[in-house]
Design a protein around this motif. Structure first.
Motif, PDB file in Angstrom:
ATOM      1  N   VAL A 103      -4.266 -79.478 -43.744  1.00 52.78           N
ATOM      2  CA  VAL A 103      -4.345 -78.796 -45.048  1.00 52.78           C
ATOM      3  C   VAL A 103      -5.498 -77.801 -45.038  1.00 52.78           C
ATOM      4  CG1 VAL A 103      -4.831 -79.158 -47.514  1.00 52.78           C
ATOM      5  CG2 VAL A 103      -3.232 -80.675 -46.327  1.00 52.78           C
ATOM      6  N   THR A 104      -6.659 -78.234 -44.523  1.00 53.90           N
ATOM      7  CA  THR A 104      -7.829 -77.344 -44.492  1.00 53.90           C
ATOM      8  C   THR A 104      -7.568 -76.139 -43.591  1.00 53.90           C
ATOM      9  OG1 THR A 104      -9.218 -79.288 -44.738  1.00 53.90           O
ATOM     10  CG2 THR A 104     -10.321 -77.285 -44.001  1.00 53.90           C
ATOM     11  N   VAL A 105      -7.011 -76.389 -42.402  1.00 57.63           N
ATOM     12  CA  VAL A 105      -6.811 -75.285 -41.450  1.00 57.63           C
ATOM     13  C   VAL A 105      -5.754 -74.312 -41.983  1.00 57.63           C
ATOM     14  CG1 VAL A 105      -6.070 -74.699 -39.105  1.00 57.63           C
ATOM     15  CG2 VAL A 105      -7.635 -76.602 -39.467  1.00 57.63           C
ATOM     16  N   ILE A 106      -4.697 -74.825 -42.627  1.00 54.87           N
ATOM     17  CA  ILE A 106      -3.680 -73.927 -43.204  1.00 54.87           C
ATOM     18  C   ILE A 106      -4.324 -73.069 -44.303  1.00 54.87           C
ATOM     19  CG2 ILE A 106      -1.611 -73.889 -44.684  1.00 54.87           C
ATOM     20  CD1 ILE A 106      -0.545 -76.224 -42.960  1.00 54.87           C
ATOM     21  N   GLY A 107      -5.176 -73.696 -45.129  1.00 53.82           N
ATOM     22  CA  GLY A 107      -5.851 -72.966 -46.212  1.00 53.82           C
ATOM     23  C   GLY A 107      -6.702 -71.821 -45.674  1.00 53.82           C
ATOM     24  N   ARG A 108      -7.366 -72.055 -44.539  1.00 55.49           N
ATOM     25  CA  ARG A 108      -8.268 -71.017 -44.017  1.00 55.49           C
ATOM     26  C   ARG A 108      -7.594 -70.055 -43.054  1.00 55.49           C
ATOM     27  NH1 ARG A 108     -13.244 -74.920 -42.337  1.00 55.49           N
ATOM     28  NH2 ARG A 108     -13.710 -75.716 -44.397  1.00 55.49           N
ATOM     29  N   HIS A 109      -6.653 -70.572 -42.249  1.00 56.81           N
ATOM     30  CA  HIS A 109      -6.112 -69.742 -41.148  1.00 56.81           C
ATOM     31  C   HIS A 109      -4.592 -69.648 -41.154  1.00 56.81           C
ATOM     32  CE1 HIS A 109     -10.170 -70.114 -39.483  1.00 56.81           C
ATOM     33  NE2 HIS A 109     -10.055 -71.427 -39.608  1.00 56.81           N
ATOM     34  N   GLY A 110      -3.942 -70.182 -42.198  1.00 60.33           N
ATOM     35  CA  GLY A 110      -2.475 -70.239 -42.234  1.00 60.33           C
ATOM     36  C   GLY A 110      -1.807 -68.875 -42.107  1.00 60.33           C
ATOM     37  N   ASN A 111      -2.416 -67.832 -42.670  1.00 59.65           N
ATOM     38  CA  ASN A 111      -1.774 -66.516 -42.602  1.00 59.65           C
ATOM     39  C   ASN A 111      -1.905 -65.908 -41.202  1.00 59.65           C
ATOM     40  OD1 ASN A 111      -1.000 -66.704 -45.215  1.00 59.65           O
ATOM     41  ND2 ASN A 111      -2.794 -65.628 -46.031  1.00 59.65           N
ATOM     42  N   ALA A 112      -3.089 -66.090 -40.600  1.00 61.04           N
ATOM     43  CA  ALA A 112      -3.309 -65.513 -39.272  1.00 61.04           C
ATOM     44  C   ALA A 112      -2.622 -66.335 -38.175  1.00 61.04           C
ATOM     45  CB  ALA A 112      -4.811 -65.440 -38.988  1.00 61.04           C
ATOM     46  N   ARG A 113      -2.443 -67.638 -38.420  1.00 64.14           N
ATOM     47  CA  ARG A 113      -1.858 -68.527 -37.386  1.00 64.14           C
ATOM     48  C   ARG A 113      -0.651 -69.258 -37.981  1.00 64.14           C
ATOM     49  NH1 ARG A 113      -4.509 -67.263 -32.672  1.00 64.14           N
ATOM     50  NH2 ARG A 113      -2.919 -68.704 -31.949  1.00 64.14           N
ATOM     51  N   PRO A 114       0.484 -68.553 -38.088  1.00 67.45           N
ATOM     52  CA  PRO A 114       1.651 -69.168 -38.749  1.00 67.45           C
ATOM     53  C   PRO A 114       2.161 -70.430 -38.046  1.00 67.45           C
ATOM     54  CG  PRO A 114       2.235 -67.039 -37.750  1.00 67.45           C
ATOM     55  CD  PRO A 114       0.750 -67.166 -37.649  1.00 67.45           C
ATOM     56  N   GLU A 115       1.817 -70.593 -36.769  1.00 67.60           N
ATOM     57  CA  GLU A 115       2.305 -71.791 -36.051  1.00 67.60           C
ATOM     58  C   GLU A 115       1.732 -73.082 -36.648  1.00 67.60           C
ATOM     59  OE1 GLU A 115       0.292 -69.539 -34.837  1.00 67.60           O
ATOM     60  OE2 GLU A 115      -1.303 -70.386 -33.580  1.00 67.60           O
ATOM     61  N   ILE A 116       0.577 -72.947 -37.353  1.00 66.46           N
ATOM     62  CA  ILE A 116      -0.037 -74.166 -37.919  1.00 66.46           C
ATOM     63  C   ILE A 116       0.861 -74.762 -39.002  1.00 66.46           C
ATOM     64  CG2 ILE A 116      -2.070 -75.088 -39.148  1.00 66.46           C
ATOM     65  CD1 ILE A 116      -2.673 -74.372 -36.365  1.00 66.46           C
ATOM     66  N   ARG A 117       1.535 -73.891 -39.764  1.00 63.83           N
ATOM     67  CA  ARG A 117       2.453 -74.421 -40.800  1.00 63.83           C
ATOM     68  C   ARG A 117       3.611 -75.151 -40.140  1.00 63.83           C
ATOM     69  NH1 ARG A 117       0.861 -72.137 -45.666  1.00 63.83           N
ATOM     70  NH2 ARG A 117      -0.107 -70.091 -45.404  1.00 63.83           N
ATOM     71  N   GLN A 118       4.098 -74.609 -39.015  1.00 62.87           N
ATOM     72  CA  GLN A 118       5.199 -75.283 -38.307  1.00 62.87           C
ATOM     73  C   GLN A 118       4.724 -76.634 -37.748  1.00 62.87           C
ATOM     74  OE1 GLN A 118       5.981 -71.449 -35.988  1.00 62.87           O
ATOM     75  NE2 GLN A 118       7.913 -72.547 -35.769  1.00 62.87           N
ATOM     76  N   ILE A 119       3.498 -76.640 -37.230  1.00 61.24           N
ATOM     77  CA  ILE A 119       2.949 -77.896 -36.694  1.00 61.24           C
ATOM     78  C   ILE A 119       2.810 -78.915 -37.829  1.00 61.24           C
ATOM     79  CG2 ILE A 119       0.865 -78.943 -35.683  1.00 61.24           C
ATOM     80  CD1 ILE A 119       0.594 -76.362 -33.973  1.00 61.24           C
ATOM     81  N   GLU A 120       2.402 -78.442 -38.985  1.00 58.57           N
ATOM     82  CA  GLU A 120       2.237 -79.350 -40.129  1.00 58.57           C
ATOM     83  C   GLU A 120       3.581 -79.979 -40.512  1.00 58.57           C
ATOM     84  OE1 GLU A 120       1.994 -80.550 -44.338  1.00 58.57           O
ATOM     85  OE2 GLU A 120       3.069 -78.784 -43.662  1.00 58.57           O
TER      86      GLU A 120
END
Ligand code: FE2
Ligand code: FE2
Length: 248
Positions: A103-120
């Protein structure tokens, strides 16, 4: 004597528990893919057979990886207790921590690193599947295995369970393990093997480290079930329950 090249990964991991460290490091599937020969597994993982043989032989001279002890001789009820305490409890403890990091990483870097949303999304699906799966093991399969072992040790016979042969719930658990393995592989790919991008913040690094440890732990957990517990339980059942009583 069988050449190590032609042994299955399962056989090698049981004979030499320290080998799982080598398999994990090289990306050789030793849990769901334990039935492959070392030769086939090396081709699949694109690693040199001779160097793996060397590393496996050297690993045998050291202490086994934590939790990968010699379980082939232990009582099955001791092994199931170990699986619950070491691995099920770990999943229950780590899931909320990793979810919070996501949740924290998506909040800070979700736009620059879209793969994090997929990982979530993949991690949420994995943890939901695991929670249901572990309950089935703890409430149905493991108690039945303990009862069967107790009858076996007392030289008694046992009436079949409501599900018939133990092979039935085991087949369901194996299918769940394959599904979990596929989700893990996808997360591994998306994260580039849990390699944080250059200049990542500490939270990003902590997330990838947590996911990598989660993957390692689940590989060991599935190895203990697929390659040792389930195989031994199926063998034991034939001694405890009259074949005619086992519904096929
Ligand atoms: Fe389990
Ligand atoms: Fe399992």
């Amino acid at each position: 004597m069988t050449d190590t090249r032609e042994k299955t990964i399962r056989e090698i991991a049981i004979e030499n528990p320290s080998s799982v460290r080598v398999f994990e490091t090289l990306g050789i599937d030793y849990c769901c893919g334990g039935k492959r020969t070392l030769n086939d597994a090396c081709i699949r993982a694109n690693v040199q057979l001779e160097s793996v043989l060397d590393l496996v032989a050297k690993a045998g001279q050291h202490q086994p990886a934590e939790g990968a002890g010699v379980w082939n001789e232990a009582r099955l009820s001791v092994l199931t207790d170990h699986i619950v305490k070491a691995h099920h409890d770990y999943v229950r403890r780590e899931t909320p921590r990793i979810t919070a990091l996501l949740v924290t990483v998506i909040g800070r870097h979700g736009n620059a690193r879209p793969e994090i949303r997929q990982i979530e999304e993949l991690f949420t699906a994995l943890s939901q599947e695991l929670f249901t799966h572990m309950l089935k093991e703890e409430q149905v399969l493991f108690p039945y295995i303990a009862k069967m072992e107790s009858a076996f040790l007392d030289g008694q016979s046992l009436l079949p369970a409501f599900f018939g042969s133990v092979t039935k719930p085991i087949a369901n658990m194996l299918a769940d393990h394959d599904d979990a393995g596929a989700l893990l592989s996808r997360m591994h790919e998306l994260s580039n093997g849990y390699e944080p991008p250059a200049g990542s913040c500490p939270t990003f690094r902590a997330l990838y480290q947590g996911l990598q440890e989660f993957e390692r732990d689940l590989h060991l957990h599935v190895h203990l079930e697929n390659n040792i517990l389930f195989t031994r339980a199926i063998e034991m059942e034939t001694s405890v329950i009259e074949p005619a009583c086992v519904a096929v």
